[in-house]
Design a protein around this motif. Structure first.
Motif, PDB file in Angstrom:
ATOM      1  N   ALA A  28      53.848  57.167 -52.279  1.00  0.00           N
ATOM      2  CA  ALA A  28      53.595  57.255 -53.823  1.00  0.00           C
ATOM      3  C   ALA A  28      54.838  56.597 -54.489  1.00  0.00           C
ATOM      4  O   ALA A  28      56.045  56.652 -54.205  1.00  0.00           O
ATOM      5  CB  ALA A  28      53.178  58.621 -54.345  1.00  0.00           C
ATOM      6  N   ILE A  29      54.245  56.167 -55.675  1.00  0.00           N
ATOM      7  CA  ILE A  29      55.447  55.531 -56.685  1.00  0.00           C
ATOM      8  C   ILE A  29      55.635  56.618 -58.011  1.00  0.00           C
ATOM      9  O   ILE A  29      54.724  57.027 -58.357  1.00  0.00           O
ATOM     10  CB  ILE A  29      55.151  54.177 -57.205  1.00  0.00           C
ATOM     11  CG1 ILE A  29      54.972  53.259 -56.111  1.00  0.00           C
ATOM     12  CG2 ILE A  29      55.981  53.810 -58.496  1.00  0.00           C
ATOM     13  CD1 ILE A  29      54.659  51.821 -56.517  1.00  0.00           C
ATOM     14  N   ASP A  30      56.746  57.048 -57.863  1.00  0.00           N
ATOM     15  CA  ASP A  30      57.176  57.973 -58.976  1.00  0.00           C
ATOM     16  C   ASP A  30      57.490  57.396 -60.245  1.00  0.00           C
ATOM     17  O   ASP A  30      57.569  56.142 -60.481  1.00  0.00           O
ATOM     18  CB  ASP A  30      58.124  59.246 -58.518  1.00  0.00           C
ATOM     19  CG  ASP A  30      59.575  58.343 -58.258  1.00  0.00           C
ATOM     20  OD1 ASP A  30      59.790  57.214 -58.893  1.00  0.00           O
ATOM     21  OD2 ASP A  30      60.248  58.583 -57.265  1.00  0.00           O
ATOM     22  N   HIS A  31      57.811  57.973 -61.210  1.00  0.00           N
ATOM     23  CA  HIS A  31      57.999  57.584 -62.717  1.00  0.00           C
ATOM     24  C   HIS A  31      59.106  56.263 -62.641  1.00  0.00           C
ATOM     25  O   HIS A  31      58.908  55.555 -63.449  1.00  0.00           O
ATOM     26  CB  HIS A  31      58.466  58.843 -63.387  1.00  0.00           C
ATOM     27  CG  HIS A  31      58.150  58.434 -65.047  1.00  0.00           C
ATOM     28  ND1 HIS A  31      58.837  57.896 -65.849  1.00  0.00           N
ATOM     29  CD2 HIS A  31      56.744  58.655 -65.778  1.00  0.00           C
ATOM     30  CE1 HIS A  31      58.440  57.876 -67.075  1.00  0.00           C
ATOM     31  NE2 HIS A  31      57.151  58.363 -66.915  1.00  0.00           N
ATOM     32  N   GLU A  32      60.236  56.914 -62.052  1.00  0.00           N
ATOM     33  CA  GLU A  32      61.549  56.081 -62.072  1.00  0.00           C
ATOM     34  C   GLU A  32      61.317  54.648 -61.165  1.00  0.00           C
ATOM     35  O   GLU A  32      61.676  53.520 -61.597  1.00  0.00           O
ATOM     36  CB  GLU A  32      62.934  56.760 -61.421  1.00  0.00           C
ATOM     37  CG  GLU A  32      63.190  57.673 -62.499  1.00  0.00           C
ATOM     38  CD  GLU A  32      63.698  57.224 -63.616  1.00  0.00           C
ATOM     39  OE1 GLU A  32      64.266  55.955 -63.768  1.00  0.00           O
ATOM     40  OE2 GLU A  32      63.277  57.812 -64.716  1.00  0.00           O
ATOM     41  N   GLU A  33      60.462  54.895 -59.837  1.00  0.00           N
ATOM     42  CA  GLU A  33      60.162  53.725 -59.317  1.00  0.00           C
ATOM     43  C   GLU A  33      59.133  52.749 -60.143  1.00  0.00           C
ATOM     44  O   GLU A  33      59.224  51.478 -60.157  1.00  0.00           O
ATOM     45  CB  GLU A  33      59.414  54.192 -58.154  1.00  0.00           C
ATOM     46  CG  GLU A  33      60.515  54.983 -57.029  1.00  0.00           C
ATOM     47  CD  GLU A  33      59.616  55.259 -55.816  1.00  0.00           C
ATOM     48  OE1 GLU A  33      60.559  55.706 -54.988  1.00  0.00           O
ATOM     49  OE2 GLU A  33      58.601  55.683 -55.979  1.00  0.00           O
ATOM     50  N   LEU A  34      58.214  53.206 -60.857  1.00  0.00           N
ATOM     51  CA  LEU A  34      57.305  52.592 -61.743  1.00  0.00           C
ATOM     52  C   LEU A  34      58.047  51.706 -62.763  1.00  0.00           C
ATOM     53  O   LEU A  34      57.893  50.702 -63.165  1.00  0.00           O
ATOM     54  CB  LEU A  34      56.206  53.496 -62.360  1.00  0.00           C
ATOM     55  CG  LEU A  34      55.470  52.757 -63.347  1.00  0.00           C
ATOM     56  CD1 LEU A  34      54.653  51.468 -62.788  1.00  0.00           C
ATOM     57  CD2 LEU A  34      54.568  53.704 -64.052  1.00  0.00           C
ATOM     58  N   LYS A  35      59.091  52.358 -63.485  1.00  0.00           N
ATOM     59  CA  LYS A  35      60.185  51.752 -64.477  1.00  0.00           C
ATOM     60  C   LYS A  35      60.631  50.561 -63.815  1.00  0.00           C
ATOM     61  O   LYS A  35      60.727  49.602 -64.414  1.00  0.00           O
ATOM     62  CB  LYS A  35      61.022  52.587 -64.999  1.00  0.00           C
ATOM     63  CG  LYS A  35      60.296  53.768 -65.992  1.00  0.00           C
ATOM     64  CD  LYS A  35      61.479  53.984 -66.890  1.00  0.00           C
ATOM     65  CE  LYS A  35      62.014  55.159 -66.735  1.00  0.00           C
ATOM     66  NZ  LYS A  35      62.881  56.100 -67.851  1.00  0.00           N
ATOM     67  N   LYS A  36      61.157  50.569 -62.670  1.00  0.00           N
ATOM     68  CA  LYS A  36      61.873  49.619 -61.861  1.00  0.00           C
ATOM     69  C   LYS A  36      60.869  48.446 -61.520  1.00  0.00           C
ATOM     70  O   LYS A  36      61.151  47.311 -61.615  1.00  0.00           O
ATOM     71  CB  LYS A  36      62.450  50.043 -60.595  1.00  0.00           C
ATOM     72  CG  LYS A  36      63.745  50.835 -60.870  1.00  0.00           C
ATOM     73  CD  LYS A  36      64.163  51.367 -59.452  1.00  0.00           C
ATOM     74  CE  LYS A  36      65.474  52.299 -59.695  1.00  0.00           C
ATOM     75  NZ  LYS A  36      65.880  53.006 -58.378  1.00  0.00           N
ATOM     76  N   CYS A  37      59.544  48.787 -61.116  1.00  0.00           N
ATOM     77  CA  CYS A  37      58.654  47.930 -60.945  1.00  0.00           C
ATOM     78  C   CYS A  37      58.318  47.048 -62.114  1.00  0.00           C
ATOM     79  O   CYS A  37      58.224  45.930 -62.049  1.00  0.00           O
ATOM     80  CB  CYS A  37      57.411  48.551 -60.374  1.00  0.00           C
ATOM     81  SG  CYS A  37      55.880  47.573 -60.210  1.00  0.00           S
ATOM     82  N   LEU A  38      57.876  47.699 -63.236  1.00  0.00           N
ATOM     83  CA  LEU A  38      57.521  46.702 -64.563  1.00  0.00           C
ATOM     84  C   LEU A  38      58.710  46.106 -64.767  1.00  0.00           C
ATOM     85  O   LEU A  38      58.539  44.996 -65.341  1.00  0.00           O
ATOM     86  CB  LEU A  38      57.268  47.944 -65.477  1.00  0.00           C
ATOM     87  CG  LEU A  38      55.974  48.896 -65.521  1.00  0.00           C
ATOM     88  CD1 LEU A  38      55.736  49.848 -66.424  1.00  0.00           C
ATOM     89  CD2 LEU A  38      54.673  47.821 -65.240  1.00  0.00           C
ATOM     90  N   HIS A  39      59.969  46.701 -64.738  1.00  0.00           N
ATOM     91  CA  HIS A  39      61.098  45.827 -65.143  1.00  0.00           C
ATOM     92  C   HIS A  39      61.306  44.358 -64.259  1.00  0.00           C
ATOM     93  O   HIS A  39      61.513  43.389 -64.779  1.00  0.00           O
ATOM     94  CB  HIS A  39      62.401  46.726 -64.818  1.00  0.00           C
ATOM     95  CG  HIS A  39      63.640  46.081 -65.217  1.00  0.00           C
ATOM     96  ND1 HIS A  39      63.842  45.700 -66.517  1.00  0.00           N
ATOM     97  CD2 HIS A  39      64.743  45.447 -64.555  1.00  0.00           C
ATOM     98  CE1 HIS A  39      65.290  44.908 -66.507  1.00  0.00           C
ATOM     99  NE2 HIS A  39      65.467  44.655 -65.156  1.00  0.00           N
ATOM    100  N   LYS A  40      60.953  44.695 -62.925  1.00  0.00           N
ATOM    101  CA  LYS A  40      61.063  43.471 -61.966  1.00  0.00           C
ATOM    102  C   LYS A  40      60.051  42.428 -62.470  1.00  0.00           C
ATOM    103  O   LYS A  40      59.894  41.333 -62.183  1.00  0.00           O
ATOM    104  CB  LYS A  40      60.924  44.041 -60.544  1.00  0.00           C
ATOM    105  CG  LYS A  40      60.620  42.882 -59.627  1.00  0.00           C
ATOM    106  CD  LYS A  40      62.332  43.100 -58.937  1.00  0.00           C
ATOM    107  CE  LYS A  40      62.272  41.738 -57.981  1.00  0.00           C
ATOM    108  NZ  LYS A  40      62.299  42.323 -56.569  1.00  0.00           N
TER     109      LYS A  40
END
Length: 220
Positions: free
Chosen positions: A67-79
């Motif tokens: 699962a992707i948590d909140h912080e991982e999602l932020k990094k994903c969108l940033h990437k």
């Protein structure tokens, strides 16, 4: 302008309001899909492309817990170089975390990527950023947007049961009433009588079996 956004519901968040607005805008351009049957015929191709998103998902699931948590999602969108405010990221996370377990599973991630695609003002810019090793991803998202537009006859950003019946009738299905009712019930997750694009996408991942991905190829 103005008008009623959705007769049976109003958007819960600013993000959902943006989705409805984006979908209304897309609906005004029409759709290339002629019938519900032609959507069904595209299932295998859509399924094949979406499964390839697994590599992107695993890239951002840094702790490999499925699962992707909140912080991982932020990094994903940033990437992806997609600019969202903190509030929008929070809304996007809540919108896609359907089982509210504070993590975005793979099928939820597919829905999230498609919503991000819809919300990007500049689709070509998103296209360049989002490829990440998944060819045909944008074309697949475009097909899903087109499919929703086909169903949304009155172009209000939501699909009603009447519209679903009409779409299945146009396909020439025998016993189209019960089929349309079943499909609609599968889409109407919150049982409020109208289906948003997000609900449509979640139903779609169920229809093509995308949520089963990962169950068979766990790394344990």
């Amino acid at each position: 302008m103005g008008g009623v956004v959705g007769k049976s519901e109003s958007p819960e968040t600013k993000l959902e309001a943006k989705m409805v607005e984006a979908m209304q805008h897309r609906a005004s351009k029409g759709t290339t899909i002629k019938s519900f049957n032609s959507i069904i015929l595209k299932f295998p191709k859509i399924d094949h492309t979406l499964r390839k998103c697994k590599a992107i998902f695993e890239q951002f699931d840094e702790d490999s817990n499925g699962a992707i948590d909140h912080e991982e999602l932020k990094k994903c969108l940033h990437k992806l170089q997609v600019c969202f405010t903190e509030e929008e990221i929070e809304d996007l996370f809540k919108a896609c975390d359907m089982n509210e377990d504070m993590g975005i599973k793979f099928n939820e991630f597919v829905v999230l990527l498609c919503l991000v695609y819809l919300l990007k003002d500049n689709a070509t810019e998103f296209e360049a950023k989002s490829r990440m090793g998944v060819p045909n991803l944008e074309a697949t998202f475009e097909t899903l947007v087109d499919a929703f537009v086909l169903l949304d006859k009155n172009k209000d950003g939501y699909v009603s049961k009447t519209e679903m019946v009409q779409a299945i009738n146009e396909s020439g299905e025998r016993s189209s009433g019960p089929i349309a009712t079943k499909r609609f019930e599968e889409m109407d997750w919150d049982k409020n009588g109208s289906v948003s694009f997000k609900e449509f996408l979640f139903a779609f991942t169920t229809w093509i079996g995308i949520e089963e991905v990962g169950d068979n190829d766990e790394h344990h």
